[in-house]
Design an enzyme around this catalytic site. Sequence first.
Site, PDB file in Angstrom:
ATOM      1  N   ASN A 100       0.936  -1.387  -0.071  1.00 38.99           N
ATOM      2  CA  ASN A 100       0.304  -0.025   0.169  1.00 38.99           C
ATOM      3  C   ASN A 100       0.895   1.368   0.068  1.00 38.99           C
ATOM      4  O   ASN A 100       0.350   2.195  -0.393  1.00 38.99           O
ATOM      5  CB  ASN A 100      -1.001   0.104   1.238  1.00 38.99           C
ATOM      6  CG  ASN A 100      -2.083  -0.946   1.147  1.00 38.99           C
ATOM      7  OD1 ASN A 100      -2.321  -1.405  -0.215  1.00 38.99           O
ATOM      8  ND2 ASN A 100      -2.937  -1.146   2.155  1.00 38.99           N
ATOM      9  N   THR A 126      10.784 -18.890 -30.037  1.00 35.67           N
ATOM     10  CA  THR A 126       9.317 -18.711 -29.953  1.00 35.67           C
ATOM     11  C   THR A 126       8.551 -19.120 -31.143  1.00 35.67           C
ATOM     12  O   THR A 126       8.509 -18.472 -32.209  1.00 35.67           O
ATOM     13  CB  THR A 126       8.934 -17.493 -29.495  1.00 35.67           C
ATOM     14  OG1 THR A 126       9.831 -17.128 -28.182  1.00 35.67           O
ATOM     15  CG2 THR A 126       7.365 -17.431 -28.799  1.00 35.67           C
ATOM     16  N   LYS A 131       5.986 -18.939 -33.921  1.00 36.04           N
ATOM     17  CA  LYS A 131       4.826 -17.766 -34.606  1.00 36.04           C
ATOM     18  C   LYS A 131       4.041 -18.297 -35.509  1.00 36.04           C
ATOM     19  O   LYS A 131       4.466 -19.225 -36.117  1.00 36.04           O
ATOM     20  CB  LYS A 131       5.767 -16.652 -34.848  1.00 36.04           C
ATOM     21  CG  LYS A 131       6.841 -16.136 -33.824  1.00 36.04           C
ATOM     22  CD  LYS A 131       6.124 -15.355 -32.749  1.00 36.04           C
ATOM     23  CE  LYS A 131       6.996 -14.638 -31.931  1.00 36.04           C
ATOM     24  NZ  LYS A 131       6.680 -13.853 -30.803  1.00 36.04           N
ATOM     25  N   LYS A 168       9.637 -22.819 -27.853  1.00 33.17           N
ATOM     26  CA  LYS A 168       8.788 -22.177 -26.769  1.00 33.17           C
ATOM     27  C   LYS A 168       7.333 -21.744 -27.229  1.00 33.17           C
ATOM     28  O   LYS A 168       7.182 -21.161 -28.042  1.00 33.17           O
ATOM     29  CB  LYS A 168       9.786 -20.813 -26.157  1.00 33.17           C
ATOM     30  CG  LYS A 168       8.866 -20.001 -25.441  1.00 33.17           C
ATOM     31  CD  LYS A 168       9.689 -18.745 -25.051  1.00 33.17           C
ATOM     32  CE  LYS A 168       8.873 -17.709 -24.303  1.00 33.17           C
ATOM     33  NZ  LYS A 168       7.817 -17.225 -24.988  1.00 33.17           N
ATOM     34  N   ASP A 204       4.621 -19.377 -26.666  1.00 33.59           N
ATOM     35  CA  ASP A 204       4.552 -17.818 -26.441  1.00 33.59           C
ATOM     36  C   ASP A 204       3.738 -17.623 -25.159  1.00 33.59           C
ATOM     37  O   ASP A 204       2.981 -18.477 -24.810  1.00 33.59           O
ATOM     38  CB  ASP A 204       3.759 -17.222 -27.698  1.00 33.59           C
ATOM     39  CG  ASP A 204       4.238 -15.589 -27.805  1.00 33.59           C
ATOM     40  OD1 ASP A 204       3.904 -14.769 -26.769  1.00 33.59           O
ATOM     41  OD2 ASP A 204       5.006 -15.330 -28.626  1.00 33.59           O
ATOM     42  N   HIS A 225       8.762 -16.629 -18.137  1.00 31.16           N
ATOM     43  CA  HIS A 225       8.406 -15.675 -18.894  1.00 31.16           C
ATOM     44  C   HIS A 225       8.106 -14.453 -18.109  1.00 31.16           C
ATOM     45  O   HIS A 225       7.299 -14.718 -16.996  1.00 31.16           O
ATOM     46  CB  HIS A 225       7.309 -15.885 -20.058  1.00 31.16           C
ATOM     47  CG  HIS A 225       7.373 -14.830 -21.154  1.00 31.16           C
ATOM     48  ND1 HIS A 225       6.867 -13.391 -20.824  1.00 31.16           N
ATOM     49  CD2 HIS A 225       8.052 -14.773 -22.279  1.00 31.16           C
ATOM     50  CE1 HIS A 225       7.079 -12.875 -21.896  1.00 31.16           C
ATOM     51  NE2 HIS A 225       7.747 -13.538 -22.881  1.00 31.16           N
ATOM     52  N   ARG A 226       8.625 -13.387 -18.434  1.00 28.26           N
ATOM     53  CA  ARG A 226       7.983 -12.188 -17.373  1.00 28.26           C
ATOM     54  C   ARG A 226       7.076 -11.201 -17.917  1.00 28.26           C
ATOM     55  O   ARG A 226       7.072 -10.055 -17.882  1.00 28.26           O
ATOM     56  CB  ARG A 226       9.415 -11.430 -16.955  1.00 28.26           C
ATOM     57  CG  ARG A 226       9.991 -10.789 -18.481  1.00 28.26           C
ATOM     58  CD  ARG A 226      11.147  -9.958 -18.223  1.00 28.26           C
ATOM     59  NE  ARG A 226      11.693  -9.254 -19.816  1.00 28.26           N
ATOM     60  CZ  ARG A 226      12.709  -8.198 -19.501  1.00 28.26           C
ATOM     61  NH1 ARG A 226      13.110  -7.989 -18.283  1.00 28.26           N
ATOM     62  NH2 ARG A 226      13.119  -7.796 -20.565  1.00 28.26           N
ATOM     63  N   HIS A 285      13.486 -14.532 -19.092  1.00 26.99           N
ATOM     64  CA  HIS A 285      13.630 -13.595 -19.847  1.00 26.99           C
ATOM     65  C   HIS A 285      14.108 -12.364 -19.281  1.00 26.99           C
ATOM     66  O   HIS A 285      13.845 -11.898 -18.453  1.00 26.99           O
ATOM     67  CB  HIS A 285      12.465 -13.169 -20.720  1.00 26.99           C
ATOM     68  CG  HIS A 285      11.921 -14.164 -21.682  1.00 26.99           C
ATOM     69  ND1 HIS A 285      11.932 -14.075 -22.902  1.00 26.99           N
ATOM     70  CD2 HIS A 285      11.460 -15.592 -21.303  1.00 26.99           C
ATOM     71  CE1 HIS A 285      11.194 -15.339 -23.441  1.00 26.99           C
ATOM     72  NE2 HIS A 285      11.173 -16.195 -22.473  1.00 26.99           N
TER      73      HIS A 285
END
Length: 475
Positions: free
Chosen positions: A123, A173, A175, A201, A203, A294-295, A327
């Site tokens: 907080n 990754t 695609k 990987k 995604d 993964h971030r 990452h």
Amino acid sequence: MSPKTETKASVGFKAGVKDYRLTYYTPEYQTKDTDILAAFRVTPQPGVPPEEAGAAVAAESSTGTWTTVWTDGLTSLDRYKGRCYDIEPVPGEESQFIAYVAYPLDLFEEGSVTNLFTSIVGNVFGFKALRALRLEDLRIPPAYSKTFQGPPHGIQVERDKLNKYGRPLLGCTIKPKLGLSAKNYGRAVYECLRGGLDFTKDDENVNSQPFMRWRDRFVFCAEALYKAQAETGEIKGHYLNATAGTCEEMMKRAVFARELGVPIVMHDYLTGGFTANTTLAHYCRDNGLLLHIHRAMHAVIDRQRNHGMHFRVLAKALRMSGGDHIHAGTVVGKLEGERDVTLGFVDLLRDDFIEKDRSRGIFFTQDWVSMPGVLPVASGGIHVWHMPALTEIFGDDSVLQFGGGTLGHPWGNAPGAAANRVALEACVQARNEGRDLAREGNEVIREATKWSPELAAACEVWKEIKFEFDTIDYL
């Protein structure tokens, strides 16, 4: 009200609002080896003295509240309170300063990043007396870090599992990130792995959508990696994303991955949450699974210079919570990341002992006392021309991940993977021979194109691709 029932505010304790600095600003305090230390970038509201703002941060992130309460007398505030013990100006910023706060270890539950962050970045970040607040760094004492398991396996154990040494690992990754059927997805995985990559990987946003349910994807990807292993004689992996809407569903996916015999699973640790991540990391260690992290969502937290939390703190939190890869930016690709700052938190991920170095954004010396390290993953807008710089910047203990830089090859996925593998091995060989990749990198790549038509085609496609924008993450 009768005199017998009348109460007075002055009885028992002195009520009312107090200046935080009277209790929580203690410049004479000598920090202890067991204290958790924090460096906050503080931007106070006009008229709020730095000492009061720093003390307010210490108070609101530990034992304090906005007024004096009678239950303060039932405990030892001196034992449990956070202390702002130092304040320094931020060069070039008139209205900002760094407040250093020490927290006693007893404020935090053992082995819980969730509890640690609930206090330190809770907080207090909405406190009205502050215009902005950013947590720049944390010092985690060994007394606290030893209560965490940390990464499921770590760098050396991963290399032993994969039987791959002396070079960065290569990934890709798949695609397009969304829209493929499970069978076509598995086909893309197979082509990349047989072409020479170590990993492919999911995604981060691939979970279990109507076009491709998770179980189908897991089965086809497992088939692809086993087929590629049989053809190449190398151990292969695909990061199967176990992230889900509930911890129970996440664990069900991880269990199925283990039953398939695959080497690695994946988690989106910020959107999934630290409790889920630590749970999964414990399962991975117990069951021999590597864990890729993964971030996704990190830039919402860490990209603004004045408010939020620097990624080096998120990196430390991940090392404690558990992950074998994370990452970490590329320095040279399409995503944010300044070189010295990036290498600072890369060292915090990999090394046992990291000295204080303000030139790299490291505010405190950090001793991980042999907690396993995490492989940084460079991913985002990189291609074969970046290979010399990536090899020189990140070194062997890293994962270099080319998504579009593999799948965008004009001849297909397998030639794209082959181009990256040839470029990497050329750079590693040149480095081992003593050549300077920073100066001779392009020449090394051009030489390698003479015996790799796949690399020559890739070099022609991406020769003009650059991402030249100023970073905002500077010291």
